[in-house]
Motif scaffolding. Structure first.
Motif, PDB file in Angstrom:
ATOM      1  N   ALA A  70       0.429   2.160  -6.610  1.00 18.53           N
ATOM      2  CA  ALA A  70       0.434   3.493  -6.008  1.00 18.53           C
ATOM      3  C   ALA A  70      -0.929   3.796  -5.404  1.00 18.53           C
ATOM      4  CB  ALA A  70       0.799   4.525  -7.060  1.00 18.53           C
ATOM      5  N   GLY A  71      -0.900   4.566  -4.310  1.00 18.31           N
ATOM      6  CA  GLY A  71      -2.127   4.940  -3.641  1.00 18.31           C
ATOM      7  C   GLY A  71      -2.126   4.514  -2.193  1.00 18.31           C
ATOM      8  N   ALA A  72      -3.289   4.589  -1.552  1.00 14.07           N
ATOM      9  CA  ALA A  72      -3.411   4.204  -0.145  1.00 14.07           C
ATOM     10  C   ALA A  72      -3.359   2.693  -0.006  1.00 14.07           C
ATOM     11  CB  ALA A  72      -4.707   4.745   0.434  1.00 14.07           C
ATOM     12  N   ALA A  73      -2.685   2.224   1.040  1.00  9.04           N
ATOM     13  CA  ALA A  73      -2.542   0.783   1.262  1.00  9.04           C
ATOM     14  C   ALA A  73      -2.343   0.513   2.744  1.00  9.04           C
ATOM     15  CB  ALA A  73      -1.372   0.221   0.456  1.00  9.04           C
ATOM     16  N   ASN A  74      -2.555  -0.721   3.123  1.00  5.25           N
ATOM     17  CA  ASN A  74      -2.264  -1.192   4.477  1.00  5.25           C
ATOM     18  C   ASN A  74      -1.167  -2.247   4.401  1.00  5.25           C
ATOM     19  OD1 ASN A  74      -4.271   0.270   6.032  1.00  5.25           O
ATOM     20  ND2 ASN A  74      -5.803  -1.019   5.035  1.00  5.25           N
ATOM     21  N   LEU A  89      -0.449   3.527   4.858  1.00  8.76           N
ATOM     22  CA  LEU A  89       0.495   4.473   4.255  1.00  8.76           C
ATOM     23  C   LEU A  89       0.019   4.786   2.850  1.00  8.76           C
ATOM     24  CD1 LEU A  89       3.793   2.871   2.952  1.00  8.76           C
ATOM     25  CD2 LEU A  89       1.723   1.567   3.384  1.00  8.76           C
ATOM     26  N   THR A  90       0.571   5.841   2.303  1.00 11.51           N
ATOM     27  CA  THR A  90       0.285   6.240   0.929  1.00 11.51           C
ATOM     28  C   THR A  90       1.548   6.081   0.111  1.00 11.51           C
ATOM     29  OG1 THR A  90      -1.406   7.809   1.646  1.00 11.51           O
ATOM     30  CG2 THR A  90      -0.506   8.079  -0.576  1.00 11.51           C
ATOM     31  N   ILE A  91       1.437   5.358  -1.000  1.00 10.23           N
ATOM     32  CA  ILE A  91       2.591   5.054  -1.840  1.00 10.23           C
ATOM     33  C   ILE A  91       2.503   5.900  -3.098  1.00 10.23           C
ATOM     34  CG2 ILE A  91       3.814   3.216  -3.080  1.00 10.23           C
ATOM     35  CD1 ILE A  91       2.296   1.256  -1.174  1.00 10.23           C
ATOM     36  N   SER A  92       3.560   6.620  -3.373  1.00 12.54           N
ATOM     37  CA  SER A  92       3.627   7.465  -4.573  1.00 12.54           C
ATOM     38  C   SER A  92       4.293   6.700  -5.698  1.00 12.54           C
ATOM     39  CB  SER A  92       4.422   8.746  -4.289  1.00 12.54           C
ATOM     40  OG  SER A  92       3.828   9.476  -3.228  1.00 12.54           O
ATOM     41  N   ALA A  93       3.833   6.968  -6.921  1.00  7.77           N
ATOM     42  CA  ALA A  93       4.372   6.270  -8.084  1.00  7.77           C
ATOM     43  C   ALA A  93       5.866   6.536  -8.210  1.00  7.77           C
ATOM     44  CB  ALA A  93       3.650   6.722  -9.347  1.00  7.77           C
ATOM     45  N   GLY A  94       6.636   5.463  -8.360  1.00 10.45           N
ATOM     46  CA  GLY A  94       8.068   5.579  -8.555  1.00 10.45           C
ATOM     47  C   GLY A  94       8.855   5.940  -7.311  1.00 10.45           C
ATOM     48  N   LEU A 455      -2.375  -6.285 -13.281  1.00 11.83           N
ATOM     49  CA  LEU A 455      -2.858  -4.939 -13.012  1.00 11.83           C
ATOM     50  C   LEU A 455      -2.855  -4.732 -11.508  1.00 11.83           C
ATOM     51  CD1 LEU A 455      -5.900  -4.907 -15.459  1.00 11.83           C
ATOM     52  CD2 LEU A 455      -3.668  -3.839 -15.848  1.00 11.83           C
ATOM     53  N   HIS A 456      -3.097  -3.527 -11.064  1.00 11.05           N
ATOM     54  CA  HIS A 456      -3.076  -3.315  -9.616  1.00 11.05           C
ATOM     55  C   HIS A 456      -4.177  -4.110  -8.922  1.00 11.05           C
ATOM     56  CE1 HIS A 456      -6.411  -0.560 -10.516  1.00 11.05           C
ATOM     57  NE2 HIS A 456      -6.692  -0.590  -9.228  1.00 11.05           N
ATOM     58  N   TRP A 457      -5.223  -4.526  -9.687  1.00  6.09           N
ATOM     59  CA  TRP A 457      -6.321  -5.277  -9.106  1.00  6.09           C
ATOM     60  C   TRP A 457      -6.354  -6.740  -9.555  1.00  6.09           C
ATOM     61  CZ3 TRP A 457      -9.531  -7.431 -12.741  1.00  6.09           C
ATOM     62  CH2 TRP A 457      -9.481  -6.858 -14.031  1.00  6.09           C
ATOM     63  N   LEU A 458      -5.465  -7.110 -10.472  1.00  5.52           N
ATOM     64  CA  LEU A 458      -5.505  -8.452 -11.052  1.00  5.52           C
ATOM     65  C   LEU A 458      -4.136  -9.115 -10.965  1.00  5.52           C
ATOM     66  CD1 LEU A 458      -7.166 -10.587 -12.628  1.00  5.52           C
ATOM     67  CD2 LEU A 458      -6.311  -9.512 -14.742  1.00  5.52           C
ATOM     68  N   SER A 459      -4.118 -10.335 -10.443  1.00  3.91           N
ATOM     69  CA  SER A 459      -2.869 -11.102 -10.350  1.00  3.91           C
ATOM     70  C   SER A 459      -3.096 -12.509 -10.863  1.00  3.91           C
ATOM     71  CB  SER A 459      -2.363 -11.146  -8.905  1.00  3.91           C
ATOM     72  OG  SER A 459      -3.294 -11.824  -8.071  1.00  3.91           O
ATOM     73  N   ALA A 460      -2.022 -13.140 -11.287  1.00  5.12           N
ATOM     74  CA  ALA A 460      -2.077 -14.508 -11.795  1.00  5.12           C
ATOM     75  C   ALA A 460      -0.986 -15.334 -11.126  1.00  5.12           C
ATOM     76  CB  ALA A 460      -1.906 -14.535 -13.309  1.00  5.12           C
ATOM     77  N   ILE A 461      -1.325 -16.558 -10.814  1.00  2.48           N
ATOM     78  CA  ILE A 461      -0.360 -17.495 -10.230  1.00  2.48           C
ATOM     79  C   ILE A 461      -0.407 -18.793 -11.033  1.00  2.48           C
ATOM     80  CG2 ILE A 461       0.203 -18.922  -8.232  1.00  2.48           C
ATOM     81  CD1 ILE A 461      -0.788 -16.771  -6.438  1.00  2.48           C
ATOM     82  N   GLY A 462       0.761 -19.235 -11.471  1.00  3.18           N
ATOM     83  CA  GLY A 462       0.873 -20.496 -12.192  1.00  3.18           C
ATOM     84  C   GLY A 462       1.859 -21.419 -11.500  1.00  3.18           C
ATOM     85  N   THR A 463       1.492 -22.671 -11.366  1.00  2.00           N
ATOM     86  CA  THR A 463       2.356 -23.662 -10.727  1.00  2.00           C
ATOM     87  C   THR A 463       2.398 -24.910 -11.588  1.00  2.00           C
ATOM     88  OG1 THR A 463       1.702 -22.866  -8.535  1.00  2.00           O
ATOM     89  CG2 THR A 463       2.792 -24.998  -8.640  1.00  2.00           C
TER      90      THR A 463
END
Length: 919
Positions: A70-74, A89-94, A455-463
Motif C-alpha cells: 500500500a502507498g505510492a507506487a509506479n 498511482l496510490t494503492i490503498s490497503a485491501g 515485507l514491503h521492502w524485502l523479498s526472497a527468491i529460491g530456485t
C-alpha cells in the motif's frame, strides 16, 4: 570462505522471522492495448517499479497484480516492439486500483525485462551491460529452424555459431566474444528456467565417427522457449561465478496466461539435400608399362622423375556417378495448451520431430514433453514448477576425417569405375553403411522457483532443480563371418562392439534476498545477498570387445580384447554474492557487486576466488536538459566492468594414480596378470581458475520517435592465469607435463544493432533488423619458457603468442617458374625444406619453386566480422514474410583433404594434367 557459509545460514534462518510483520497490500488491475489497432497486447509485462511484484497480460490484454504494498507506487507496462509506459498511482490497503495502458510501437528496447543472475527481474535500462534478447516465441513460428543452435545463429551481435557439417544430429561450435582459453572449454554456460544444464559441445560423445558429434544443446525444443537472453561477457556475468567467463545463454520456457484454454497446433515439413559440387578424380595411366590390375596415378611429379609415362588421362566422380546420397526429409508435429486463472496458470506441450539425413542410415527422432505451472497461493507468495523431458534416438554415419567415411573414400578414390571398392578407397558404400553408431538419450530437466514478498521492502527468491541425462553411446561392426556387408578397414571384419552407458547429473540450488529502500523520494536503493550451489556428476562405463560370434551383436558374443573402464568425475561450486544498486529518478543507475566462489577443482592451496562487477547506466534522453526533437528521440549511455572465471577440469589439480593390469611371465610360455598402477597426473596444488576481466562501453539511441533503435558497444576482455601444460624434466619419473596458470589471452571488438520500423499502416507493416560485430582475438603469452603449441593436421594450427588462438600457419610458396617450358612446376633438385627432402638427380629438371624458410601466419579459424540482415513484412496482421541474410568473413579453413588428393593420392586434375592453370 567462512563468510559464504555464514551468509547462507543467515539468509535461511532469518528470512522466516520477517513474516511476522506483514505490510498492508492492495491489488492493481488493468488492460494493455495497441494504440494504432486498439487490439490487446498479449504477453506484455506489467510490474510495480522497485519491487518483485508483476505479471503478464492475458489473451484479452488484461492483467492482475496482487500483494502490492500500500502507498505510492509506479506501475510500468513493457513489451518487445513497444515503447514502455510508467504511471504513478496510490494503492490503498485491501483495495483494487485500475491502470490501463496504451502502447506505441517502437524499435528501441530500453525497457525489455531481463532476468538477472540473482533471479530478479529488471528492465534493460537499469543495467550498464550489453545483453541480447531473442524473442523465440515470436520469431520461431516465422523461421525455418530445426533446432536450438539454428535459433541462436545470426540473431545476436557477437555470438558466432559455426556448423561443423551437414550431418543430421551434429553439433555447432558457439563462441561469444571470441575464445578465452588455451586448454579449457570455450563453450558458454547454459541456464534453463534458473538452473544450470549440461552443455557438452560434443554431447559427451565417447565414440568417434570422424569429427561431427551430437549436441546436448539441441535436446532443448525451440517450441518450448519463450525467450533467450545472452549475457555476453564477464562484465555482465560476474554474478554467475566460476563457469561464466565464456558468456551465458539464459533460456526461459513458456508460461501460461490467465484466461480460457488456448490450443496451438503446428506442423512443418521439409527436405534435406546434398548440394555440394564434389570434385572429379583424375588419373594419368601408363597402360603400356603396367597391367590393368596394377594401375596407379602417374602424376606429373612421377613423370618428371621418370617413374612412369603418360598414356591416357581418365576421370571418375564416385560421389556423383556412384552416389551414396539420398534425398532426406524432416517433419515436426506439435501441440500445446495454455491458460489458467489469476491464481494459477499452466502450459503443457508436446513435440515429435524426425529427420532423415542424406545418408540412408543417418536419422534422428526426438520426442519432447513440457509442463510448466505457476501458482500464487497467497498475495505475497508465488511458485512455479517447470518440467521437461526429451527422448532422442540418433544414428550417425562415418564421416569427415575418417578412413571409414564415405566422403573421404570418394574424394581419395580412384579415377577408374569399378576399381578398389567401386570407386571408393577404403570400403564400399554398403560396407561402410553397415557400421551402426548410435546415441540414445533420455533427459529430464526440472526446476522450481519460489518468490516471497516477506515485507514491503524485502523479498526472497529460491530456485532449485536438476538436469539429468541417461545416455547410451554404442557401436556395432558386424563380423564378415556373418555373411553380410561390413567394414574392411584394419581388423574391423572380425566384428566389434562398443557399449558406453552414462548418467549425467547437474544439481542447482539458489537462494537470494533483496531489500528495497527509498532514502529519498527520487532515490531507490536495492540491496541483494544470496548463495548459489551447483554440483555436476557423471557416471560412465566403457566396454569394448571384438571377434564377435556370427549372429550376435552384443558384448556377450565377443571372444577377444574385451576391455572395460569406468569414470566418475564430479565438480562442485558454492558461491555467495552481495549486490547494491542505486537508482536516481529511474534515469541514472549505479550497480556494484561482488561474488566469491569455492570450487572442488581448485588446487588445495588455492582456497577461493572473488569476482567484482560494477556498471553505470544513464538514460540521458529523459533528462530535462536533453533537447526534445524528432531526430534523436532517446539516448542512453552505459559502461560496465566485471570479472568471471573458468574452473579447471576434474582432477587437473590433484595427483592421482591409474590402475592397470600388468602381465608377468612365469617360466618360458606362461604369464599371469597382476594389478598395478601408473601415474595418472601429478597435479598442481596451486592451480587456480582462469580469470577473465572485461570492460565495455556503449550507447543506445532512438531516432525519429523511436522508429529506429540502435545499440553500439565496444568491449575489451583480458584473460589471465590461462591454464597451460608446462614441460617438466623426464628425469622426474612421473609425468612429462604439469598444468599451470601461465597464459594470457585478449579479445576486443565492436558490436552494433539497428532495428527500424520502415512503415506501419493498418494492413501492412515493414521492418528490418541489422546486427553485426568485429572481433580481434590474440594470445598474449603462453608463459615464460613455453614454446608454441602445435596441433591439427600436419601441425598446421598453433597457439602462439601474438596471434589468434588456433591460428593457421604454413610454409609459403615465394616464387615458381616453368624454367624448361615443359608445362610442369618441378620440385626435383630443390633443397631440403622444413625437414622434408625432395628428389634429386643429374638427369632431373632444376628446381622451379622456392619456399619460405619458416611457416607464416595465414589467418584465424574463427570469423573476425559478421553481419546479419533480417527484413520482415507483415500483411493484415496474419501473414508474416521474413528472411535472414548472414555474412561472415576474416576466417580461414584448411582443406586438408585437397592436400591428400594432391600429394598422397595424386587424383587431382592439377596433379595429372599440364593444362591445369598455375595458381
Amino acid at each position: 570462505m567462512a563468510w559464504i557459509r555464514r551468509l547462507g545460514v543467515s539468509a535461511i534462518v532469518l528470512a522466516p522471522m520477517f513474516a511476522a510483520a506483514q505490510q498492508p497490500t492492495g491489488i492493481v488491475t488493468g488492460r494493455v492495448v495497441d494504440r494504432g489497432t486498439q487490439q490487446p497486447v498479449v504477453g506484455a509485462t506489467v510490474r510495480v517499479v522497485g519491487t518483485t511484484r508483476g505479471g503478464q497480460t492475458s489473451d484479452s490484454g488484461t492483467y492482475r497484480i496482487t500483494g502490492v504494498p500500500a502507498g505510492a507506487a509506479n506501475v510500468q507496462a513493457l513489451r518487445i516492439g513497444y515503447a514502455s509506459i510508467t504511471r504513478p498511482l496510490t494503492i490503498s490497503a485491501g483495495q483494487t486500483a485500475t491502470v490501463d495502458f496504451t502502447l506505441d510501437p517502437a524499435a528501441t528496447t530500453l525497457d525489455v525485462v531481463q532476468v538477472t543472475a540473482t533471479g530478479q527481474e529488471q528492465s534493460r535500462r537499469e543495467s550498464g551491460v550489453s545483453t541480447a534478447t531473442i524473442s523465440v516465441a515470436q520469431d520461431v513460428p516465422q523461421a525455418a529452424v530445426s533446432n536450438l543452435q539454428t535459433v541462436l545463429s545470426s540473431r545476436a551481435a557477437g555470438v558466432v555459431v559455426q556448423e561443423e557439417g551437414g550431418t543430421t544430429g551434429s553439433a555447432a561450435r558457439i563462441r561469444i566474444r571470441g575464445s578465452n582459453s588455451v586448454s579449457l572449454s570455450n563453450d558458454p554456460l547454459i541456464i534453463v528456467d534458473g538452473i544450470r544444464v549440461n552443455n557438452d559441445e560434443g554431447g559427451g560423445a565417447s565414440i568417434g565417427v570422424g569429427g561431427q558429434v551430437p549436441s546436448r544443446l539441441n535436446d532443448i525444443n525451440p517450441e518450448d522457449i519463450e525467450n533467450i537472453e545472452i549475457v555476453k561477457g564477464p562484465a555482465a556475468a560476474a554474478l554467475y561465478g566460476t563457469a561464466a567467463a565464456n558468456g551465458v545463454i539464459q533460456i526461459t520456457t513458456k508460461r501460461g496466461r490467465a484466461g480460457k484454454a488456448r490450443w496451438n497446433f503446428r506442423t512443418e515439413a521439409g527436405t534435406v539435400n546434398e548440394v555440394t559440387h564434389w570434385p572429379t578424380n583424375y588419373w594419368t595411366l601408363d597402360v603400356n608399362s603396367f597391367a590393368p590390375d596394377t594401375l596407379f596415378p602417374c602424376t606429373l611429379d612421377f613423370q618428371i622423375r621418370q617413374i612412369c609415362g603418360a598414356d591416357k588421362l581418365v576421370s571418375y566422380n564416385p560421389l556423383k556417378q556412384n552416389s551414396p546420397f539420398i534425398r532426406g526429409w524432416r517433419e515436426r508435429y506439435g501441440a500445446d495448451v495454455a491458460g489458467g486463472s489469476d491464481a494459477a496458470q499452466y502450459f503443457i506441450g508436446g513435440d515429435f520431430y524426425r529427420e532423415q539425413g542424406v545418408y540412408s542410415i543417418n536419422r534422428q527422432r526426438q520426442i519432447s514433453l513440457r509442463g510448466n505451472i505457476h501458482s500464487q497461493p497467497r498475495e505475497n507468495f508465488d511458485i512455479g514448477v517447470n518440467a521437461g523431458y526429451v527422448q532422442s534416438r540418433l544414428r550417425l554415419p562415418q564421416n569427415d576425417n575418417n578412413v571409414r567415411g564415405i566422403i573421404p573414400g570418394g574424394l581419395l578414390g580412384p579415377a577408374i569405375p569399378g576399381y578398389y571398392f567401386n570407386g571408393y578407397s577404403f570400403g564400399s558404400i554398403p560396407d561402410i553403411l553397415a557400421i551402426n553408431s548410435q546415441q540414445n538419450v533420455d533427459r529430464f530437466t526440472g526446476s522450481s522457483r519460489a518468490n516471497w514478498q516477506i515485507l514491503h521492502w524485502l523479498s526472497a527468491i529460491g530456485t532449485a532443480g536438476i538436469d539429468f541425462a541417461n545416455r547410451m553411446d554404442q557401436e556395432f561392426i558386424p563380423p564378415a563371418s556373418a555373411g553380410g556387408p561390413t567394414s574392411n578397414f584394419a581388423d574391423d571384419a572380425v566384428g566389434k562392439r562398443t557399449s558406453n552407458p552414462f548418467q549425467e547429473f547437474v544439481y542447482t540450488a539458489n537462494l537470494g534476498l533483496t531489500g528495497t529502500f527509498n532514502p529519498r523520494s527520487d532515490l531507490r536503493s536495492a540491496t541483494g545477498v544470496g548463495v548459489q550451489y551447483n554440483d555436476e556428476i557423471t557416471r560412465g562405463t566403457f566396454a569394448f570387445g571384438q571377434s564377435l560370434l556370427p549372429g550376435t551383436s552384443s558384448l556377450g558374443g565377443a571372444t577377444a580384447l574385451f576391455a572395460v573402464n569406468e569414470v566418475n568425475p564430479e565438480n562442485k561450486t558454492i558461491g555467495a554474492y552481495v549486490q547494491e544498486q542505486l537508482a536516481w529518478r529511474e534515469r541514472l543507475f549505479v550497480t556494484g557487486a561482488v561474488r566469491a566462489d569455492k570450487n572442488s577443482a581448485f588446487g588445495q592451496n588455492f582456497r577461493s576466488i572473488t569476482y567484482p562487477a560494477a556498471s553505470l547506466s544513464w538514460v540521458v534522453g529523459e533528462e530535462s536538459f536533453f533537447p526534445k526533437q524528432d531526430i534523436v528521440s532517446s539516448l542512453r549511455l552505459r559502461t560496465a566492468y566485471g570479472e568471471s572465471g573458468q574452473r579447471p577440469r576434474f582432477r587437473d589439480a590433484v595427483r592421482f594414480l591409474t590402475p592397470v593390469a600388468v602381465s608377468l611371465r612365469q617360466g618360458t610360455t606362461e604369464s599371469t596378470n597382476v594389478p598395478g598402477f601408473t601415474i595418472g597426473g601429478i597435479g598442481n596444488l596451486a592451480l587456480k581458475p582462469e580469470l577473465s576481466k572485461e570492460y565495455e562501453i556503449g550507447l543506445d539511441a532512438g531516432f525519429w520517435h523511436d522508429r529506429i533503435g540502435t545499440e553500439v558497444t565496444y568491449y575489451t576482455k583480458n584473460t589471465h592465469d590461462a591454464i597451460v601444460a608446462r614441460n617438466i624434466p623426464p628425469s622426474g619419473g612421473e609425468a612429462l607435463t604439469r598444468l599451470e596458470n601461465l597464459g594470457r589471452v585478449k579479445n576486443a571488438g565492436f558490436e552494433y544493432q539497428i532495428n527500424a520500423q520502415l512503415f506501419d499502416t493498418y494492413n501492412v507493416a515493414g521492418s528490418i533488423n541489422l546486427n553485426g560485430s568485429a572481433t580481434a582475438n590474440k594470445l598474449l603469452s603462453l608463459g615464460q619458457g613455453i614454446p608454441p603449441i602445435f596441433f591439427g593436421a600436419d601441425n598446421v594450427q598453433r597457439h602462439q603468442a601474438g596471434y589468434p588462438l588456433g591460428a593457421y600457419f604454413a610454409v609459403p610458396i615465394k616464387s615458381f617458374a616453368d624454367k624448361n617450358g615443359d608445362g610442369i612446376i618441378s620440385r626435383t633438385n630443390c633443397p631440403r625444406n622444413n625437414g622434408f627432402s625432395n628428389p634429386a638427380g643429374a638427369g632431373l629438371p632444376a628446381c622451379e619453386v622456392t619456399l619460405g624458410d619458416t611457416a607464416e601466419f595465414l589467418g584465424s579459424p574463427f570469423p573476425t566480422h559478421e553481419l546479419s540482415v533480417t527484413p520482415q513484412l507483415q500483411v493484415y496482421k496474419n501473414v508474416t514474410i521474413r528472411a535472414l541474410f548472414d555474412h561472415r568473413g576474416g576466417q580461414k579453413l584448411l582443406n586438408f583433404t585437397e592436400r591428400f588428393r594432391c600429394v598422397s593420392f595424386g587424383n587431382r586434375f592439377a596433379s595429372n594434367s599440364k593444362t591445369a592453370p598455375f595458381k
